[in-house]
Design a protein around this motif. Structure first.
Motif, PDB file in Angstrom:
ATOM      1  N   GLU A 153       1.329  20.905  41.582  1.00  0.00           N
ATOM      2  CA  GLU A 153       2.058  20.543  40.367  1.00  0.00           C
ATOM      3  C   GLU A 153       3.483  20.103  40.721  1.00  0.00           C
ATOM      4  O   GLU A 153       4.060  20.525  41.733  1.00  0.00           O
ATOM      5  CB  GLU A 153       2.115  21.733  39.405  1.00  0.00           C
ATOM      6  N   LEU A 154       4.057  19.272  39.860  1.00  0.00           N
ATOM      7  CA  LEU A 154       5.433  18.819  40.064  1.00  0.00           C
ATOM      8  C   LEU A 154       6.399  19.978  39.838  1.00  0.00           C
ATOM      9  O   LEU A 154       6.237  20.759  38.898  1.00  0.00           O
ATOM     10  CB  LEU A 154       5.756  17.665  39.106  1.00  0.00           C
ATOM     11  N   ASP A 155       7.398  20.086  40.710  1.00  0.00           N
ATOM     12  CA  ASP A 155       8.373  21.178  40.610  1.00  0.00           C
ATOM     13  C   ASP A 155       9.285  20.983  39.401  1.00  0.00           C
ATOM     14  O   ASP A 155       9.679  19.856  39.071  1.00  0.00           O
ATOM     15  CB  ASP A 155       9.223  21.239  41.887  1.00  0.00           C
ATOM     16  N   ARG A 156       9.590  22.109  38.761  1.00  0.00           N
ATOM     17  CA  ARG A 156      10.520  22.072  37.641  1.00  0.00           C
ATOM     18  C   ARG A 156      11.947  22.224  38.152  1.00  0.00           C
ATOM     19  O   ARG A 156      12.221  23.036  39.045  1.00  0.00           O
ATOM     20  CB  ARG A 156      10.197  23.200  36.658  1.00  0.00           C
ATOM     21  N   PRO A 157      12.894  21.463  37.602  1.00  0.00           N
ATOM     22  CA  PRO A 157      14.279  21.534  38.111  1.00  0.00           C
ATOM     23  C   PRO A 157      14.952  22.879  37.857  1.00  0.00           C
ATOM     24  O   PRO A 157      15.929  23.217  38.526  1.00  0.00           O
ATOM     25  CB  PRO A 157      14.986  20.401  37.345  1.00  0.00           C
TER      26      PRO A 157
END
Length: 341
Positions: A72-76
């Motif tokens: 999954e794409l990392d959350r900032p």
């Protein structure tokens, strides 16, 4: 006491022979302990090598890492990457699955797959429990714990692990029948019926969990996810209607049963091949979206290359699994010619 401990850690296939040798050669508990320390590790390592199949382990790694959010794409707003957060529970679950391979004693594939899924689930729960305890004590960043959405996503891994573990070992497939042809075919029909029901139950769980995930968290890929669920529902209906092998007529002769056996073996092989590609279609889509396409949009060549490599590796593992099974079925078909009616 020493003897019981050694017997517990020995793989089931080696216990009787090794314990007999140790009883004859050892004259004291100290000597027994020394011999046990010397002989047990190589036996455990050898059993791990024999019981573990590369494509199965590779697919288990992919399933766990993906369903734990590793791709999954990392959350900032999170200090810990999703890949790092997924790697720890995945590693512990794989240790549990490898130990299951070494010490399993049940020959029923469906039960094996179910216990594999339970083992992985318990390992993930244990790891997350420890993470939450360390976070509550202030020793760890909260980012190391799985988010609620990832916990729901992780639940998808367990029915897939169940169906993967429920696949018959190629050695069992190719084994020569030890009973008359009609009896052996009836046992084959019963095995496919049980496996088919397990696969239908796993599909139903995936449809339920995925539907809740898509409705509750509404990810950007929700429209694609609903289309996948429609496909899963169609597969579920097909398995309910035609998934299991056809029983042989009671008045069938040996030629008819042998021909039916060969037909159903080939049909089940094709069905398993299509099913396993379909199981992993969402993972292929996730790899393409989160690695390749995102890498293109952000001009990240390493992410693109990693995504393409992961897609090819996943495809290779699936095809390798089917190649091993095809070879086993080919030998099984050759063995059928020698089975008495």
């Amino acid at each position: 006491m020493v003897g019981r401990l050694i017997q517990m850690v020995l793989p089931p296939a080696s216990r009787e022979a090794v314990m007999g040798d140790l009883a004859e050669s050892c004259r004291s508990p100290g000597q027994l302990a020394a011999e046990g320390l010397r002989s047990v590790p190589p036996l455990v390592a050898e059993q791990a090598r024999r019981a573990s199949r590369l494509p199965v382990i590779g697919l288990q790694l992919f399933i766990l890492f993906a369903c734990l959010g590793g791709f999954e794409l990392d959350r900032p707003d999170r200090a810990v990457t999703n890949a790092a957060c997924a790697a720890l529970p995945m590693g512990l679950a794989m240790v549990g699955l490898l130990l299951r391979n070494i010490y399993r004693s049940d020959d029923n594939p469906v039960r094996q797959g179910l216990f594999d899924a339970i083992t992985a689930a318990l390992c993930v729960v244990a790891q997350q429990t420890v993470m939450h305890m360390l976070i509550a004590a202030g020793h760890l960043d909260p980012g190391w714990a799985l988010s609620r959405s990832l916990i729901v996503l992780a639940c998808l891994s367990f029915p897939i692990l169940w169906t993967l573990g429920a696949m018959e070992n190629p050695d069992a497939v190719r084994r020569k029948p030890a009973q008359p042809l009609f009896t052996d075919y009836n046992q084959f029909v019963q095995r496919t019926r049980v496996r088919n029901r397990a696969e239908m139950a796993a599909l139903a769980m995936i449809i339920g969990v995925s539907g809740y995930f898509l409705a509750r968290f509404q990810p950007p890929v929700a429209p694609l996810g609903w289309s996948f669920l429609t496909g899963y529902a169609c597969i579920l209906v097909y398995l309910a209607l035609r998934g299991a092998a056809r029983p042989a007529p009671l008045d069938a002769d040996s030629t008819t049963v042998r021909a039916l056996y060969e037909t159903e073996l080939n049909r089940q092989s094709r069905q398993r091949r299509l099913m396993w590609w379909f199981w992993f279609v969402p993972l292929f889509a996730g790899l393409m979206t989160n690695l390749v396409m995102y890498g293109v949009s952000k001009e990240q060549p390493l992410r693109i290359a990693g995504g393409i490599a992961a897609i090819f590796l996943l495809g290779y593992l699936i095809e390798r699994l089917h190649r091993d099974r095809r070879l086993a079925i080919h030998l099984k078909l050759n063995n059928l010619a020698a089975v008495p009616a």
